[in-house]
Design a protein around this motif. Structure first.
Motif, PDB file in Angstrom:
ATOM      1  N   GLY A 212       0.815  -1.211   0.000  1.00 42.18           N
ATOM      2  CA  GLY A 212       0.000   0.000   0.000  1.00 42.18           C
ATOM      3  C   GLY A 212       0.841   1.250   0.000  1.00 42.18           C
ATOM      4  N   GLY A 213       2.121   1.122  -0.255  1.00 40.86           N
ATOM      5  CA  GLY A 213       2.943   2.315  -0.219  1.00 40.86           C
ATOM      6  C   GLY A 213       4.408   2.019  -0.401  1.00 40.86           C
ATOM      7  N   MET A 214       5.206   3.032  -0.100  1.00 34.63           N
ATOM      8  CA  MET A 214       6.651   2.898  -0.243  1.00 34.63           C
ATOM      9  C   MET A 214       7.318   3.352   1.053  1.00 34.63           C
ATOM     10  N   HIS A 215       8.427   2.718   1.386  1.00 36.12           N
ATOM     11  CA  HIS A 215       9.193   3.100   2.567  1.00 36.12           C
ATOM     12  C   HIS A 215      10.565   3.619   2.172  1.00 36.12           C
ATOM     13  N   ILE A 216      11.005   4.649   2.885  1.00 35.17           N
ATOM     14  CA  ILE A 216      12.413   5.004   2.852  1.00 35.17           C
ATOM     15  C   ILE A 216      13.066   4.109   3.897  1.00 35.17           C
ATOM     16  N   CYS A 217      14.184   3.488   3.568  1.00 33.26           N
ATOM     17  CA  CYS A 217      14.792   2.619   4.565  1.00 33.26           C
ATOM     18  C   CYS A 217      16.311   2.712   4.561  1.00 33.26           C
ATOM     19  N   SER A 218      16.866   2.395   5.724  1.00 33.80           N
ATOM     20  CA  SER A 218      18.319   2.344   5.857  1.00 33.80           C
ATOM     21  C   SER A 218      18.655   1.377   6.992  1.00 33.80           C
ATOM     22  N   THR A 219      19.904   0.964   7.045  1.00 38.53           N
ATOM     23  CA  THR A 219      20.330   0.155   8.184  1.00 38.53           C
ATOM     24  C   THR A 219      20.470   1.066   9.401  1.00 38.53           C
ATOM     25  N   MET A 324       3.941   8.629  -1.175  1.00 33.03           N
ATOM     26  CA  MET A 324       3.962   8.661  -2.636  1.00 33.03           C
ATOM     27  C   MET A 324       3.456   7.366  -3.224  1.00 33.03           C
ATOM     28  N   LEU A 325       2.850   7.503  -4.389  1.00 29.67           N
ATOM     29  CA  LEU A 325       2.187   6.375  -5.025  1.00 29.67           C
ATOM     30  C   LEU A 325       2.920   5.880  -6.246  1.00 29.67           C
ATOM     31  N   ASP A 326       3.400   6.825  -7.053  1.00 28.33           N
ATOM     32  CA  ASP A 326       3.890   6.304  -8.328  1.00 28.33           C
ATOM     33  C   ASP A 326       5.402   6.446  -8.472  1.00 28.33           C
ATOM     34  N   ASP A 327       5.916   5.518  -9.275  1.00 28.17           N
ATOM     35  CA  ASP A 327       7.349   5.329  -9.379  1.00 28.17           C
ATOM     36  C   ASP A 327       8.066   6.593  -9.846  1.00 28.17           C
ATOM     37  N   GLY A 328       7.426   7.339 -10.753  1.00 27.74           N
ATOM     38  CA  GLY A 328       8.053   8.544 -11.278  1.00 27.74           C
ATOM     39  C   GLY A 328       8.271   9.573 -10.182  1.00 27.74           C
ATOM     40  N   ASN A 329       7.207   9.855  -9.404  1.00 28.57           N
ATOM     41  CA  ASN A 329       7.290  10.865  -8.347  1.00 28.57           C
ATOM     42  C   ASN A 329       8.346  10.559  -7.315  1.00 28.57           C
ATOM     43  N   VAL A 330       8.405   9.284  -6.949  1.00 32.16           N
ATOM     44  CA  VAL A 330       9.241   8.916  -5.823  1.00 32.16           C
ATOM     45  C   VAL A 330      10.718   9.162  -6.139  1.00 32.16           C
ATOM     46  N   GLN A 343       3.363  -3.304 -10.177  1.00 27.40           N
ATOM     47  CA  GLN A 343       1.960  -3.434  -9.792  1.00 27.40           C
ATOM     48  C   GLN A 343       1.511  -2.101  -9.200  1.00 27.40           C
ATOM     49  N   ARG A 344       0.384  -1.601  -9.664  1.00 22.45           N
ATOM     50  CA  ARG A 344      -0.077  -0.296  -9.180  1.00 22.45           C
ATOM     51  C   ARG A 344      -0.558  -0.374  -7.730  1.00 22.45           C
ATOM     52  N   ILE A 345      -0.334   0.725  -7.006  1.00 21.46           N
ATOM     53  CA  ILE A 345      -0.931   0.852  -5.674  1.00 21.46           C
ATOM     54  C   ILE A 345      -2.257   1.574  -5.878  1.00 21.46           C
ATOM     55  N   LEU A 346      -3.356   0.890  -5.648  1.00 22.59           N
ATOM     56  CA  LEU A 346      -4.651   1.527  -5.911  1.00 22.59           C
ATOM     57  C   LEU A 346      -5.114   2.346  -4.709  1.00 22.59           C
ATOM     58  N   ASN A 347      -4.829   1.874  -3.524  1.00 20.52           N
ATOM     59  CA  ASN A 347      -5.130   2.646  -2.318  1.00 20.52           C
ATOM     60  C   ASN A 347      -3.901   2.674  -1.440  1.00 20.52           C
ATOM     61  N   ARG A 348      -3.465   3.881  -1.095  1.00 23.27           N
ATOM     62  CA  ARG A 348      -2.363   3.985  -0.152  1.00 23.27           C
ATOM     63  C   ARG A 348      -2.850   3.602   1.231  1.00 23.27           C
ATOM     64  N   ALA A 349      -1.979   3.029   2.023  1.00 21.00           N
ATOM     65  CA  ALA A 349      -2.276   2.870   3.444  1.00 21.00           C
ATOM     66  C   ALA A 349      -0.952   2.908   4.191  1.00 21.00           C
ATOM     67  N   ASP A 350      -0.764   3.952   4.972  1.00 23.45           N
ATOM     68  CA  ASP A 350       0.424   4.013   5.826  1.00 23.45           C
ATOM     69  C   ASP A 350       0.338   2.889   6.858  1.00 23.45           C
ATOM     70  N   ASP A 351       1.458   2.607   7.490  1.00 27.46           N
ATOM     71  CA  ASP A 351       1.448   1.578   8.528  1.00 27.46           C
ATOM     72  C   ASP A 351       0.597   2.028   9.710  1.00 27.46           C
ATOM     73  N   SER A 352      -0.125   1.095  10.304  1.00 30.32           N
ATOM     74  CA  SER A 352      -0.863   1.396  11.529  1.00 30.32           C
ATOM     75  C   SER A 352       0.120   1.512  12.687  1.00 30.32           C
ATOM     76  N   VAL A 353      -0.221   2.324  13.675  1.00 29.80           N
ATOM     77  CA  VAL A 353       0.643   2.487  14.848  1.00 29.80           C
ATOM     78  C   VAL A 353      -0.219   2.336  16.093  1.00 29.80           C
ATOM     79  N   LEU A 354       0.226   1.524  17.030  1.00 33.49           N
ATOM     80  CA  LEU A 354      -0.530   1.413  18.273  1.00 33.49           C
ATOM     81  C   LEU A 354       0.404   1.272  19.455  1.00 33.49           C
ATOM     82  N   ARG A 355      -0.131   1.520  20.626  1.00 37.61           N
ATOM     83  CA  ARG A 355       0.600   1.173  21.838  1.00 37.61           C
ATOM     84  C   ARG A 355      -0.331   0.367  22.713  1.00 37.61           C
TER      85      ARG A 355
END
Ligand SMILES: [Zn+2]
Ligand SMILES: [Zn+2]
Length: 724
Positions: A212-219, A324-330, A343-355
């Motif tokens: 449902g989306g894209m992540h920026i990631c690093s070690t 961001m949704l599409d490869d060009g923008n990102v 594969q297209r992302i039709l609906n974005r969904a950020d990760d849920s967060v809870l405590r």
């Protein structure tokens, strides 16, 4: 006999399960989707069949109710699955869940045709909401539409005994979507996940597209560089860890927290850091850190190749804008490497967060895996609700159900309102909701989603209903618990009050039909308005001026300007602002660099503090004198942690007392806790002890977020009651 089964029963392998059991029992009959329900017709079988269905439900299914109709089945011998009929809308829209153990096993078996294939999923698992464009849930209405299944996949789809029988998004390396790596201006399609892992290991900052989306990631080792590159000095980052064992090495999760981490929805869970666990810089100055486990196949493969057990992850966006949704923008983000797929992302969904508090979840953000779950609505009408300004999620009420959209974001950013508009429209489409009886929004004149509210009102021929912010919090709590009325402590940063002041430390006697403000904290000026929210020293300055204390936080020139502002700044009764001021007085945080920072950093101090004797708080005419209490405590010789605890506990106790008195006068048994400050575990503890000590029942959030992410649900409930 006929069974009509309601619930999340479509797109989750329900019909194949019924087919398997009925065949096993030797029954003649058929099963079909009918609207949002599943109908089973059999010759005989009766309760044995129903019992087995309930015992052997597929993991993503849930049954709300079953109608048993005594009607003979007359049809061909054997048991069959009928194709979906049109109009199968509404009801249980399936949510995204983590790739299941059987699929993981296939992915790691060199002899399996899905070995190493990141898009592996089955009827028990995988993306749903984020790749559905419409209902009924058929391949043509998903992001898999451009990928016709190969012969093998078609075979699995058609075999009643297969785990992928009628799996709409069945695919494999031969026919399904593929990953590619973009790095240094080149595209690589061979072993992209492996190469991406190697780049991360060598210190690169990457962007990885999942469901449902894209992540920026690093070690973890590259975290300092990530902070500099992303211009995010202090704000916490979530960390994805390889598995539950890794979670235990980095942090000290409780049993309930481990359970939440490992749940099929895979939310980010705030857990206590482990000393020496190496995650200090992920959330500087805080005792807890957000962890989550891999949910997409790609993430499992990535950890397998990475050789490290943790990755810093955050939604890929321009700060403040939606993910961001599409490869060009990102690409405009300027990361070192991109792991993308077709594969297209039709609906974005950020990760849920809870405590987790006291063994139960409190949602900070309800999104991927939990959207669009629903709860019973207090009426049958059709309503759209737009939320507040920050942490927006929209809400839709229709057909006796109340749905929340995924997390949207902060409305002061341009893309966010479009995202809210799209998400509401998408839910309406899935629910087949044509008419709108009401549109609800916050009454704050400056909120930017009001324009959207007015437009939606015009389009649907209704006047938007303005709902007071803290009443909406209280209403969301009532709906969350299916309770009619309660005295609610609405504790947050701020919301627009009936008197034009910024409320946020309120005791509201509330139902869905109305509310009465029976108590609040003493207002003090927000010097320069919004500026005081960021430069917290201004809060202390105002409090000191009111209580006659000396304040040396500003030079003479600035002090003179602030003195003039004392008389003409908007006033606030917010507990969040009092806690911000405390944070500044005690040297924890003097300037806010991200939303909630001072109060979050104060939390670790509160957790170690004790209540000092000899401090009381004056209450007159429903007003709790927080200003004088703060001055008295700050002038004392207490330890900082005890100062913090003493102020917060005196204030919360006296608000609870007002709530209990009001509730008892009205014959109510519940005292509620809502608003963003109620995520604070010390505040929860203090309130709970006092509420239960006075023989009342504590009402807490269970599904709806305590914070502004839950406001739309309250607005929708109130509007529903008005319009019905
Ligand atoms: Zn699976
Ligand atoms: Zn295939």
């Amino acid at each position: 006999m006929r069974l009509v089964i309601h619930g999340v029963v479509q797109g989750v392998g329900f019909r194949p399960t019924v087919h398997r059991i009925a065949t096993d029992m030797g029954l003649d009959g058929r099963v079909r989707n009918d609207g949002g329900r599943v109908v089973v017709e059999v010759d005989g079988g009766h309760r044995d069949l129903l019992q087995r269905i309930m015992e052997e439900l597929p993991p993503l299914a849930s049954v709300e109710s079953v109608e048993l109709i005594d009607k003979d089945y007359r049809g061909p011998k054997g048991f069959s699955i009928m194709p979906s009929s049109a109009g199968a809308k509404g009801a249980g829209i399936p949510v995204d869940t983590a790739v299941c153990p059987s699929c993981l096993e296939e992915m790691s078996d060199p002899d399996d045709r899905r070995y190493g294939y990141p898009f592996t999923s089955c009827t028990d698992c995988g993306a749903r909401f984020t790749l559905i464009s419409d209902l009924p849930y058929d391949r043509a209405a998903t992001a898999l539409d451009p990928f016709p299944p190969c012969e093998d996949c078609r075979g699995e789809y058609a075999s009643p005994g297969d785990r992928r029988f009628h799996h709409q998004t069945v695919c494999c390396p031969r026919c399904g979507p593929r990953y590619r790596l973009v790095h240094g201006g080149e595209e690589q399609r061979d072993r992209p996940v492996q190469s991406f892992a190697a780049l991360l290991r060598s210190g690169c900052i990457g962007v990885a597209k999942s469901w449902g989306g894209m992540h920026i990631c690093s070690t973890l080792g590259s975290l300092p560089r990530l902070r500099e590159w992303y211009r995010r000095e202090e704000k916490p980052f979530a960390v994805m860890v390889k598995d539950l064992d890794a979670a235990r090495r980095f942090a000290d999760p409780s049993e309930a927290e481990l359970e939440a981490l490992g749940s099929a929805q895979r939310p980010i869970v705030l857990v206590p850091k482990r000393e020496g666990g190496g995650l200090d810089q992920a959330s500087p100055g805080l005792d807890n850190v957000g962890l989550f486990l891999p949910y997409a196949g790609m993430q499992h493969l990535l950890f397998k190749e990475l050789g490290e057990d943790a990755l810093v992850m955050t939604s890929a966006n321009v700060p403040g804008e939606p993910m961001m949704l599409d490869d060009g923008n990102v690409m405009s983000l300027g990361a070192d490497a991109y792991l993308l797929h077709d594969q297209r992302i039709l609906n974005r969904a950020d990760d849920s967060v809870l405590r987790v508090y006291d063994g139960e979840a409190m949602f900070i953000r309800r999104s991927r895996g939990h959207t669009p779950a629903w709860m019973p609505a207090p009426g049958e009408g059709s309503v759209l609700a737009l939320g507040a300004q920050e942490n927006i999620a929209g809400a839709v009420a229709h057909g006796g159900r109340l749905y929340s959209t995924q997390h949207i974001g902060d409305a002061d950013h341009i893309g966010v309102l479009d995202y809210l508009d799209d998400s509401l429209a998408h839910l309406r489409r899935l629910l087949d909701m044509e008419n709108v009886d009401a549109v609800a929004m916050d009454m704050h004149p400056g909120y930017s989603n009001r324009r959207l509210g007015r437009r939606l009102g015009e389009e649907n021929g209704v006047e938007p209903l303005e709902v007071q912010h803290h009443w909406a919090h209280a209403a969301s709590l009532l709906v969350d618990n299916q309770v009619d009325a309660a005295a609610v402590l609405a504790l947050d940063g701020s919301g627009y009050g009936d008197d034009g002041k910024a409320w946020g430390g309120e005791v509201l006697l509330s139902s869905l039909d109305g509310y009465r403000r029976v108590g609040h904290l003493r207002p003090f000026p927000l010097l320069g308005g919004e500026k005081a929210v960021h430069d917290i020293r201004r809060l202390c300055y105002a409090i000191d001026r009111m209580s006659g204390r000396e304040n040396n936080m500003f030079d003479d020139k600035d002090s003179r300007v602030l003195d003039i502002m004392m008389g003409n700044s908007v006033e606030t009764s917010s507990l969040g602002r009092v806690m911000d001021a405390l944070s500044c007085y005690l040297g924890v945080c003097g300037r806010r660099s991200y939303d909630g920072e001072p109060a979050m950093k104060l939390e670790s101090l509160l957790d170690r503090g004790m209540r000092a004797q000899g401090f009381g708080v004056t209450v007159s005419g429903g007003e709790v004198d927080s200003v004088s209490l703060l001055a008295a405590v700050m002038d004392s010789a207490l330890r900082p942690e005890d100062k913090a605890y003493t102020v917060v506990s005196c204030l919360v106790d006296s608000m609870v007392d007002m709530a209990v008195d009001a509730a008892q006068r009205e014959g109510l048994e519940h005292i509620g806790l809502s608003g963003g400050v109620s995520y604070n575990s010390a505040v929860c503890d203090i309130a709970r002890r006092r509420i239960e000590g006075r023989g009342m029942k504590l009402l807490r959030h269970r599904r709806v977020p305590n914070g502004d992410g839950g406001v739309a649900v309250g607005q929708a409930a109130i509007a529903l009651r008005r319009s019905g």
